[in-house]
Enzyme design. Structure first.
Site, short mmCIF file in Angstrom:
data_model
loop_
_atom_site.label_atom_id
_atom_site.label_comp_id
_atom_site.label_asym_id
_atom_site.label_seq_id
_atom_site.Cartn_x
_atom_site.Cartn_y
_atom_site.Cartn_z
CB SER A 153 57.50 93.36 63.86
OG SER A 153 58.26 92.94 64.97
CD GLU A 248 54.02 87.82 62.73
OE1 GLU A 248 54.99 87.07 62.54
OE2 GLU A 248 54.14 88.96 63.21
CG HIS A 315 58.55 88.32 62.61
ND1 HIS A 315 57.31 88.64 63.12
CD2 HIS A 315 59.36 89.36 62.96
CE1 HIS A 315 57.36 89.79 63.76
NE2 HIS A 315 58.60 90.25 63.69
#
Length: 345
Positions: A153, A248, A315
């Site tokens: 992230s 992603e 995620h």
């Protein structure tokens, strides 16, 4: 088309190794005729961290968003259940609004753990925002001994900085107050600890959707798409030349994903990659007019390198660890991604 600064020797590894001043397109076109993999060599030696030993002490830091004590306790308990000791960063529970303290506090915890011989690995608590604020306070010369560093992230920023500035293998992997606290799936859990301990030196994943054909062998970089875009135009810009670029994201509308991918493309970030791998795009659905699959197919329709979707990383509930800096093989013909070497020493 920009020219590469590498040299080409087709005798190495049975494929094409980037070494001559031909354009990327020209070399790829020649190699496609042979059916051999496109192999990239990194000029700089990449330093692998020592494997995670039984009973090792793991330091937990919060380089970005503030953390909740209950989530930390659950994550720590899960790590201790695997037989490891855990030490929390001195400023882990610091708060500055939505941040886990000041940039200096957060950077201090990170540098402290990197400098200590008794710390076997450093796990990030969570993402959010704030990792990029640490970079002016970090000095690559202080990170003499590589350690396992894991997160994803917003931690994308640190994963790539440590890889690019310090030539260190890093791990796009589950985080303490997130995936680990919630509980990893059996497969992801076994894989995670085996990779970090050196028990799993190679693997191969079958991916879902090939977008462009071809085979490439290279190191991987990347992470959360929205984080990668924020580095453009800064001294910490992602350098994906000759690399497998993984991307992603979560919670982004399709038009935002298309805008970010277009930004990367127009900035030249995608020009000289070895290949592209897409992971989870969780809660990224739109109104049905355009989806991420269509966007990727259009933007990469003429890419001269393999492009594949469907890696179970990022995620979502299934988040497999990806080592950035270890050699991998992306096969766009058969939609597979393989690790070719152990990421730890």
């Amino acid at each position: 088309m920009a020219f590469l600064r590498f040299f080409c020797d087709n005798d190495l590894a049975g494929g094409g190794v980037c070494t001559c001043l031909e354009t990327y397109q020209q070399q790829r076109s020649k190699l496609c005729l042979t059916g051999k993999p496109w192999v990239w060599r990194n000029r700089l030696a990449v330093h692998k961290p020592p494997r995670l030993k039984p009973g090792a002490r793991i330091g937990v830091v919060a380089p970005a968003g503030c953390v909740e004590p209950d989530a930390i306790r659950r994550g720590v308990a899960a790590i201790e259940a695997e037989g490891f000791e855990v030490e929390l960063g001195a400023s882990l529970y610091a708060r500055k609004g939505y941040l886990a303290g000041s940039p200096i506090e957060r950077a201090g915890d990170l540098m402290n753990f990197f400098g200590r011989a008794d710390i076997g690995a450093i796990f990030c608590a969570r993402g959010g925002f704030g990792s990029i604020q640490l970079l002016p306070h970090l000095r690559s010369g202080l990170l003499i001994q590589p350690k396992i560093f894991a997160g994803y992230s917003d931690i994308t920023i640190l994963l790539n900085w440590l890889n690019q500035a310090c030539s260190m293998v890093t791990f796009h992997a589950p985080m303490v107050a997130e995936d680990i606290a919630r509980g990893l799936t059996d497969q992801a859990k076994a894989y995670f600890w085996q990779v970090l301990s050196g028990g799993l030196e190679s693997w191969s994943f079958c991916l879902d959707a090939p977008v462009r054909p071809g085979v490439a062998e290279a190191e991987m970089v990347g992470g959360c798409l929205s984080m990668l875009v924020t580095t453009l135009g800064t001294p910490y810009q992602i350098d994906a030349r000759g690399k497998l670029l993984f991307m992603e994201d979560v919670g982004e509308r399709p038009y935002r994903l298309e805008r970010m991918l277009t930004h990367l493309k127009m900035a030249g970030t995608l020009d000289q990659v070895a290949g592209v791998v897409f992971g989870h795009f969780t809660r990224c659905d739109g109104d049905g007019q355009r989806d991420i699959e269509q966007i990727i197919a259009e933007l990469f329709h003429d890419a001269p390198y393999p492009v594949v979707m469907g890696m179970k990383a990022g995620h979502d509930h299934e988040n497999f660890a990806l080592p950035f800096g270890a050699r991998m093989r992306l096969d766009g013909n058969n939609a597979t991604l393989a690790l070719l070497e152990s990421p730890v020493s």
